[in-house]
Write a protein that holds these residues in place. Structure first.
Motif, PDB file in Angstrom:
ATOM      1  N   ASN A  66       0.840  -1.194   0.000  1.00 49.67           N
ATOM      2  CA  ASN A  66       0.000   0.000   0.000  1.00 49.67           C
ATOM      3  C   ASN A  66       0.876   1.245   0.000  1.00 49.67           C
ATOM      4  O   ASN A  66       1.724   1.406   0.876  1.00 49.67           O
ATOM      5  CB  ASN A  66      -0.910   0.006   1.241  1.00 49.67           C
ATOM      6  CG  ASN A  66      -1.980  -1.064   1.184  1.00 49.67           C
ATOM      7  OD1 ASN A  66      -2.484  -1.393   0.125  1.00 49.67           O
ATOM      8  ND2 ASN A  66      -2.301  -1.630   2.335  1.00 49.67           N
ATOM      9  N   ALA A  67       0.678   2.113  -0.984  1.00 48.76           N
ATOM     10  CA  ALA A  67       1.437   3.364  -1.079  1.00 48.76           C
ATOM     11  C   ALA A  67       0.736   4.396  -0.200  1.00 48.76           C
ATOM     12  O   ALA A  67      -0.326   4.918  -0.552  1.00 48.76           O
ATOM     13  CB  ALA A  67       1.499   3.844  -2.524  1.00 48.76           C
ATOM     14  N   ILE A  68       1.337   4.693   0.938  1.00 48.65           N
ATOM     15  CA  ILE A  68       0.691   5.514   1.961  1.00 48.65           C
ATOM     16  C   ILE A  68       1.602   6.664   2.370  1.00 48.65           C
ATOM     17  O   ILE A  68       2.817   6.495   2.467  1.00 48.65           O
ATOM     18  CB  ILE A  68       0.357   4.658   3.209  1.00 48.65           C
ATOM     19  CG1 ILE A  68      -0.630   3.544   2.843  1.00 48.65           C
ATOM     20  CG2 ILE A  68      -0.199   5.512   4.335  1.00 48.65           C
ATOM     21  CD1 ILE A  68      -0.881   2.569   3.979  1.00 48.65           C
TER      22      ILE A  68
ATOM     23  N   ALA B 227      12.679  -2.080  -6.605  1.00 42.93           N
ATOM     24  CA  ALA B 227      11.510  -1.623  -7.357  1.00 42.93           C
ATOM     25  C   ALA B 227      10.306  -1.717  -6.433  1.00 42.93           C
ATOM     26  O   ALA B 227      10.325  -2.458  -5.443  1.00 42.93           O
ATOM     27  CB  ALA B 227      11.296  -2.461  -8.613  1.00 42.93           C
ATOM     28  N   PHE B 228       9.244  -0.987  -6.763  1.00 41.83           N
ATOM     29  CA  PHE B 228       8.054  -0.992  -5.908  1.00 41.83           C
ATOM     30  C   PHE B 228       6.796  -0.857  -6.765  1.00 41.83           C
ATOM     31  O   PHE B 228       6.748  -0.069  -7.709  1.00 41.83           O
ATOM     32  CB  PHE B 228       8.107   0.171  -4.912  1.00 41.83           C
ATOM     33  CG  PHE B 228       6.918   0.257  -3.998  1.00 41.83           C
ATOM     34  CD1 PHE B 228       6.763  -0.651  -2.965  1.00 41.83           C
ATOM     35  CD2 PHE B 228       5.940   1.233  -4.183  1.00 41.83           C
ATOM     36  CE1 PHE B 228       5.662  -0.581  -2.116  1.00 41.83           C
ATOM     37  CE2 PHE B 228       4.842   1.301  -3.346  1.00 41.83           C
ATOM     38  CZ  PHE B 228       4.700   0.395  -2.306  1.00 41.83           C
ATOM     39  N   PHE B 229       5.795  -1.654  -6.433  1.00 42.38           N
ATOM     40  CA  PHE B 229       4.466  -1.531  -7.022  1.00 42.38           C
ATOM     41  C   PHE B 229       3.502  -1.060  -5.936  1.00 42.38           C
ATOM     42  O   PHE B 229       3.369  -1.710  -4.886  1.00 42.38           O
ATOM     43  CB  PHE B 229       3.951  -2.868  -7.567  1.00 42.38           C
ATOM     44  CG  PHE B 229       4.715  -3.406  -8.740  1.00 42.38           C
ATOM     45  CD1 PHE B 229       5.331  -2.559  -9.652  1.00 42.38           C
ATOM     46  CD2 PHE B 229       4.815  -4.775  -8.943  1.00 42.38           C
ATOM     47  CE1 PHE B 229       6.031  -3.061 -10.736  1.00 42.38           C
ATOM     48  CE2 PHE B 229       5.512  -5.290 -10.026  1.00 42.38           C
ATOM     49  CZ  PHE B 229       6.124  -4.433 -10.919  1.00 42.38           C
ATOM     50  N   GLY B 230       2.838   0.051  -6.159  1.00 43.95           N
ATOM     51  CA  GLY B 230       1.847   0.579  -5.238  1.00 43.95           C
ATOM     52  C   GLY B 230       1.099   1.700  -5.941  1.00 43.95           C
ATOM     53  O   GLY B 230       1.649   2.371  -6.821  1.00 43.95           O
ATOM     54  N   LYS B 231      -0.143   1.932  -5.565  1.00 47.17           N
ATOM     55  CA  LYS B 231      -0.988   2.894  -6.275  1.00 47.17           C
ATOM     56  C   LYS B 231      -1.177   4.176  -5.478  1.00 47.17           C
ATOM     57  O   LYS B 231      -1.567   4.142  -4.302  1.00 47.17           O
ATOM     58  CB  LYS B 231      -2.363   2.269  -6.547  1.00 47.17           C
ATOM     59  CG  LYS B 231      -3.160   2.977  -7.631  1.00 47.17           C
ATOM     60  CD  LYS B 231      -2.583   2.701  -9.006  1.00 47.17           C
ATOM     61  CE  LYS B 231      -3.522   3.173 -10.098  1.00 47.17           C
ATOM     62  NZ  LYS B 231      -2.921   2.952 -11.447  1.00 47.17           N
TER      63      LYS B 231
ATOM     64  N   GLU C 194      -6.747   0.548  -5.260  1.00 45.22           N
ATOM     65  CA  GLU C 194      -6.921   0.431  -6.709  1.00 45.22           C
ATOM     66  C   GLU C 194      -5.769  -0.300  -7.392  1.00 45.22           C
ATOM     67  O   GLU C 194      -5.775  -0.461  -8.621  1.00 45.22           O
ATOM     68  CB  GLU C 194      -7.073   1.820  -7.327  1.00 45.22           C
ATOM     69  CG  GLU C 194      -8.266   2.610  -6.810  1.00 45.22           C
ATOM     70  CD  GLU C 194      -9.601   1.956  -7.157  1.00 45.22           C
ATOM     71  OE1 GLU C 194      -9.682   1.310  -8.226  1.00 45.22           O
ATOM     72  OE2 GLU C 194     -10.546   2.084  -6.360  1.00 45.22           O
ATOM     73  N   LEU C 195      -4.753  -0.723  -6.636  1.00 43.87           N
ATOM     74  CA  LEU C 195      -3.669  -1.500  -7.235  1.00 43.87           C
ATOM     75  C   LEU C 195      -4.241  -2.787  -7.816  1.00 43.87           C
ATOM     76  O   LEU C 195      -4.940  -3.535  -7.141  1.00 43.87           O
ATOM     77  CB  LEU C 195      -2.616  -1.829  -6.172  1.00 43.87           C
ATOM     78  CG  LEU C 195      -1.406  -2.625  -6.662  1.00 43.87           C
ATOM     79  CD1 LEU C 195      -0.549  -1.781  -7.605  1.00 43.87           C
ATOM     80  CD2 LEU C 195      -0.567  -3.113  -5.479  1.00 43.87           C
ATOM     81  N   SER C 196      -3.934  -3.040  -9.069  1.00 45.59           N
ATOM     82  CA  SER C 196      -4.502  -4.213  -9.737  1.00 45.59           C
ATOM     83  C   SER C 196      -3.453  -4.877 -10.614  1.00 45.59           C
ATOM     84  O   SER C 196      -2.317  -4.398 -10.740  1.00 45.59           O
ATOM     85  CB  SER C 196      -5.702  -3.803 -10.591  1.00 45.59           C
ATOM     86  OG  SER C 196      -5.277  -3.044 -11.719  1.00 45.59           O
ATOM     87  N   GLU C 197      -3.825  -5.956 -11.248  1.00 46.49           N
ATOM     88  CA  GLU C 197      -2.902  -6.687 -12.102  1.00 46.49           C
ATOM     89  C   GLU C 197      -2.389  -5.814 -13.244  1.00 46.49           C
ATOM     90  O   GLU C 197      -1.273  -6.022 -13.734  1.00 46.49           O
ATOM     91  CB  GLU C 197      -3.571  -7.945 -12.650  1.00 46.49           C
ATOM     92  CG  GLU C 197      -2.608  -8.914 -13.290  1.00 46.49           C
ATOM     93  CD  GLU C 197      -3.227 -10.281 -13.500  1.00 46.49           C
ATOM     94  OE1 GLU C 197      -2.472 -11.196 -13.869  1.00 46.49           O
ATOM     95  OE2 GLU C 197      -4.435 -10.436 -13.289  1.00 46.49           O
TER      96      GLU C 197
ATOM     97  N   ARG D 281     -12.224  -6.258  -2.007  1.00 45.40           N
ATOM     98  CA  ARG D 281     -11.549  -7.524  -1.792  1.00 45.40           C
ATOM     99  C   ARG D 281     -11.378  -8.325  -3.078  1.00 45.40           C
ATOM    100  O   ARG D 281     -10.496  -9.162  -3.183  1.00 45.40           O
ATOM    101  CB  ARG D 281     -12.305  -8.347  -0.758  1.00 45.40           C
ATOM    102  CG  ARG D 281     -12.207  -7.775   0.644  1.00 45.40           C
ATOM    103  CD  ARG D 281     -12.988  -8.628   1.625  1.00 45.40           C
ATOM    104  NE  ARG D 281     -12.506  -9.987   1.654  1.00 45.40           N
ATOM    105  CZ  ARG D 281     -11.505 -10.399   2.401  1.00 45.40           C
ATOM    106  NH1 ARG D 281     -10.842  -9.547   3.141  1.00 45.40           N
ATOM    107  NH2 ARG D 281     -11.137 -11.673   2.388  1.00 45.40           N
ATOM    108  N   GLN D 282     -12.245  -8.079  -4.107  1.00 41.35           N
ATOM    109  CA  GLN D 282     -12.101  -8.831  -5.334  1.00 41.35           C
ATOM    110  C   GLN D 282     -10.799  -8.496  -6.056  1.00 41.35           C
ATOM    111  O   GLN D 282     -10.320  -9.261  -6.881  1.00 41.35           O
ATOM    112  CB  GLN D 282     -13.286  -8.583  -6.272  1.00 41.35           C
ATOM    113  CG  GLN D 282     -13.329  -7.187  -6.910  1.00 41.35           C
ATOM    114  CD  GLN D 282     -14.046  -6.176  -6.043  1.00 41.35           C
ATOM    115  OE1 GLN D 282     -14.216  -6.386  -4.850  1.00 41.35           O
ATOM    116  NE2 GLN D 282     -14.491  -5.083  -6.646  1.00 41.35           N
ATOM    117  N   LYS D 283     -10.183  -7.357  -5.715  1.00 44.93           N
ATOM    118  CA  LYS D 283      -8.937  -6.968  -6.371  1.00 44.93           C
ATOM    119  C   LYS D 283      -7.722  -7.561  -5.668  1.00 44.93           C
ATOM    120  O   LYS D 283      -6.628  -7.537  -6.205  1.00 44.93           O
ATOM    121  CB  LYS D 283      -8.802  -5.444  -6.405  1.00 44.93           C
ATOM    122  CG  LYS D 283      -9.775  -4.791  -7.361  1.00 44.93           C
ATOM    123  CD  LYS D 283      -9.396  -3.358  -7.611  1.00 44.93           C
ATOM    124  CE  LYS D 283     -10.304  -2.758  -8.688  1.00 44.93           C
ATOM    125  NZ  LYS D 283      -9.893  -1.395  -9.031  1.00 44.93           N
TER     126      LYS D 283
END
Length: 333
Positions: free
Chosen positions: A13-15, A78-82, A138-141, A167-169
């Motif tokens: 989570n990008a916070i 590297a980092f993945f976060g929305k 909103e982070l998704s595939e 939760r579906q994401k």
């Protein structure tokens, strides 16, 4: 074997953290359990912000803090976060890239704002977190670059990702970390975090089905995971379920466990405990740096303890100093 492009890829989570000192009486008055992490909505976030005293804004998020610490040590990360296309999103993006971490997720436009955590710091340094997840959910595939996943030596995920409002994401965002098999070139690492209280069965399944190779936790989390008050019982259960685990023990240091090997490493000296925010995240940074740079488990845990000790001596979840230089001066690198 060709070296991976990235030592560690973090997914989390990008916070942006908003930190302020408080008295324990304020926590009681607001019905907040000291040391807890509470998920809050926009209205509650605005309410608490108005009541907080002078605050410091600093990019945070568990995996983000770990990646930042790794980059400060000199690792390729590297980092993945929305984040959202807003001021806090720009702060987070700038901070992540400032040390050379690869962060290229497209910001969310026209939706909810960037996530923020209102962190109340008690006089003894304990922190009580009130987190609004916002754009982090909103982070998704679609945000996951498979080339980066394939070129990371370790993929590291935080347990707080399970606290998704949508939760579906959740499965699509976390899928890349668990795609590889134990013993493969690209192992996965996982930090339980306090979210295990809400997702204990899911976390146990990840461990017991071999979906993660390296597990990070603190002592209360391990005891909660295995529902025991006895440290030895909890650590032995963790030993049986994981290939490699590292557990922080507060003032007693940490323990690294792999098969029949156990390394208990004492804590580093701390001049003054100011704020425990980020301690576990920076421990993971030091430990992961060690194992991706050919250090043995004992040295990796020692570097983890050193990084954790640095971050708890000031307010904020990320290092104040050049961690590589500090570690070199301490004879750890």
């Amino acid at each position: 074997m060709t070296k991976a492009r990235f030592d560690v890829l973090g997914i989390g989570n990008a916070i942006v953290d908003v930190l302020a000192r408080t008295e324990d009486d304020f926590l009681v008055a607001e019905g907040l359990h000291k040391g807890s992490m509470n998920l809050i909505d926009t209205e509650r976030a605005e309410y608490l912000y108005k009541l907080m005293g002078p605050a410091i804004e600093a990019s945070g998020g568990s995996a983000g803090n770990t990646v930042f610490g790794l980059a400060s040590l000199g690792a390729d990360t590297a980092f993945f976060g929305k984040v959202a296309d807003d001021q806090l999103g720009e702060i987070f993006s700038h901070d992540m890239r400032s040390l050379g971490a690869h962060f290229d997720c497209a910001p969310l436009v026209g939706g909810v704002p960037t996530a923020r955590s209102m962190i109340l710091i008690s006089p003894d340094g304990e922190r009580t977190m009130n987190t609004y997840l916002g754009a982090a959910t909103e982070l998704s595939e679609a945000d996951i670059d498979e080339d980066i996943v394939a070129n990371a030596a370790i993929t590291y995920m935080e347990g707080y990702l399970w606290d998704k409002e949508k939760r579906q994401k959740k499965p699509s965002a976390r899928r890349p970390a668990f795609r590889t098999k134990p013993g493969g070139r690209f192992p996965s690492a996982f930090r339980t975090a306090s979210a295990l209280i809400r997702f204990r069965e899911e976390f146990l399944d990840l461990l017991q089905t071999g979906q993660v190779d390296i597990v990070f936790a603190n002592e209360p989390e391990v005891k909660a995971l295995y529902q025991t008050a006895d440290r030895a019982t909890a650590l032995n259960a963790l030993r049986a379920d994981t290939r490699l685990s590292a557990v922080t023990l507060g003032g007693e240091g940490s323990v690294a466990i792999s098969g029949n090997e156990t390394f208990h490493v004492p804590a580093c000296n701390v001049r003054e405990l100011v704020d425990t925010t980020g301690a576990g995240d920076l421990y993971a940074a030091g430990f992961l740096y060690g194992i991706t740079h050919d250090m043995d488990l004992e040295k990796s845990a020692t570097l983890g303890n050193f990084c954790a000790a640095e971050v708890i001596q000031h307010i904020g979840p990320r290092p104040e100093h050049d961690m590589r230089q500090a570690a070199e001066q301490a004879g750890l690198l």
